[in-house]
Design an enzyme around this catalytic site. Structure first.
Site, PDB file in Angstrom:
ATOM      1  N   HIS A 118       0.846  -1.191   0.000  1.00 24.39           N
ATOM      2  CA  HIS A 118       0.000   0.000   0.000  1.00 24.39           C
ATOM      3  C   HIS A 118       0.886   1.248   0.000  1.00 24.39           C
ATOM      4  O   HIS A 118       1.950   1.265   0.609  1.00 24.39           O
ATOM      5  CB  HIS A 118      -0.921   0.001   1.213  1.00 24.39           C
ATOM      6  CG  HIS A 118      -1.975   1.051   1.168  1.00 24.39           C
ATOM      7  ND1 HIS A 118      -2.783   1.253   0.066  1.00 24.39           N
ATOM      8  CD2 HIS A 118      -2.352   1.999   2.080  1.00 24.39           C
ATOM      9  CE1 HIS A 118      -3.621   2.248   0.303  1.00 24.39           C
ATOM     10  NE2 HIS A 118      -3.372   2.719   1.513  1.00 24.39           N
ATOM     11  N   HIS A 174      -3.836   8.920   0.764  1.00 26.86           N
ATOM     12  CA  HIS A 174      -3.699   7.640   0.064  1.00 26.86           C
ATOM     13  C   HIS A 174      -5.010   7.259  -0.588  1.00 26.86           C
ATOM     14  O   HIS A 174      -6.094   7.595  -0.107  1.00 26.86           O
ATOM     15  CB  HIS A 174      -3.218   6.530   1.020  1.00 26.86           C
ATOM     16  CG  HIS A 174      -4.102   6.297   2.201  1.00 26.86           C
ATOM     17  ND1 HIS A 174      -4.550   5.052   2.576  1.00 26.86           N
ATOM     18  CD2 HIS A 174      -4.624   7.158   3.121  1.00 26.86           C
ATOM     19  CE1 HIS A 174      -5.296   5.145   3.662  1.00 26.86           C
ATOM     20  NE2 HIS A 174      -5.352   6.415   4.020  1.00 26.86           N
ATOM     21  N   CYS A 218      -3.712   2.467  -5.667  1.00 30.43           N
ATOM     22  CA  CYS A 218      -2.958   3.386  -4.809  1.00 30.43           C
ATOM     23  C   CYS A 218      -1.559   3.664  -5.348  1.00 30.43           C
ATOM     24  O   CYS A 218      -1.008   4.753  -5.141  1.00 30.43           O
ATOM     25  CB  CYS A 218      -2.866   2.827  -3.393  1.00 30.43           C
ATOM     26  SG  CYS A 218      -2.021   1.226  -3.250  1.00 30.43           S
TER      27      CYS A 218
END
Length: 217
Positions: free
Chosen positions: A47, A59, A148
């Site tokens: 991530h 994010h 992401c």
């Protein structure tokens, strides 16, 4: 009169800028600069986020909850795995701002590691942060084509790409051209025909075509 030694003052500063979560991970906020690319390795994926300063990270994350409620307090709470999974399936996501702790979700944080991987140099840190802030809000989401990593790559390097997507596509290509996968596919087809009563010409397309279209969209 109160008197403090330099050592005591420095210790107090470190305490104020270092956060330890419930899993014992320490996050030294002084090591992050506004515009840094933060990276959190997880079980199946990595991530990414952009540090905005003041313990805030922007994010892109899938989340089903904004569809189910308009309660901003509930939505702003840390995104759980259930919320994330349902967001992936429904392709609902947003660029949101969370604390470093909530962003990391109990994992260690890597900083600017992509600088060594990307062929393009990073933009000025302030420009990176401004790009991230302009993207805050609801956003189109795709597991492969707009995730992401695409978000942070656009913010920091000016190019929206994902090395995880490239690696996934290469892995799928390798599987599909291997002899073993042909045998497995044939076995699944035969099992569908004999045990589930499906017609041979509908067994495999019924599974692979919807899955492929969903992944590629």
């Amino acid at each position: 009169m109160f008197s403090f030694s330099l050592k005591e003052i420095w210790k107090q500063i470190i305490t104020m800028t270092t956060y330890k979560d419930e899993n014992g991970h320490c996050y030294d906020l002084t090591s992050f600069k506004r515009g840094d690319l933060l990276e959190v390795p997880r079980t199946l994926f990595t991530h990414f986020g952009i540090y905005l300063g003041d313990n805030k990270v922007a994010h892109l994350i899938p989340d089903i909850l904004p569809v189910l409620t308009k309660n901003s307090n509930r939505i702003q709470q840390m995104v759980t795995n259930d919320r994330l999974l349902m967001g992936v399936i429904s392709k609902i996501a947003s660029v949101r701002v969370d604390t470093v702790e909530d962003f990391a979700y109990g994992a260690a944080i890597l900083t600017n590691r992509m600088d060594k991987v990307c062929s393009k140099p990073p933009l000025n840190n302030e420009e990176v942060a401004r790009r991230a802030e302009k993207c805050i809000g609801s956003i189109d989401y795709s597991l492969l084509w707009n995730n992401c990593e695409h978000f942070v790559m656009y913010c920091r390097y000016g190019t929206a790409e994902s090395f995880q997507t490239i690696q996934f596509c290469e892995a799928v290509r390798t599987i599909f051209i291997s002899k073993k996968s042909v045998l497995v596919t044939a076995a699944l087809g035969l099992a569908s025909v004999f045990y589930l009563g499906l017609e041979p010409y509908t067994a495999l397309p019924a599974f692979f075509i919807p899955f492929t279209l969903w992944m590629a969209s």
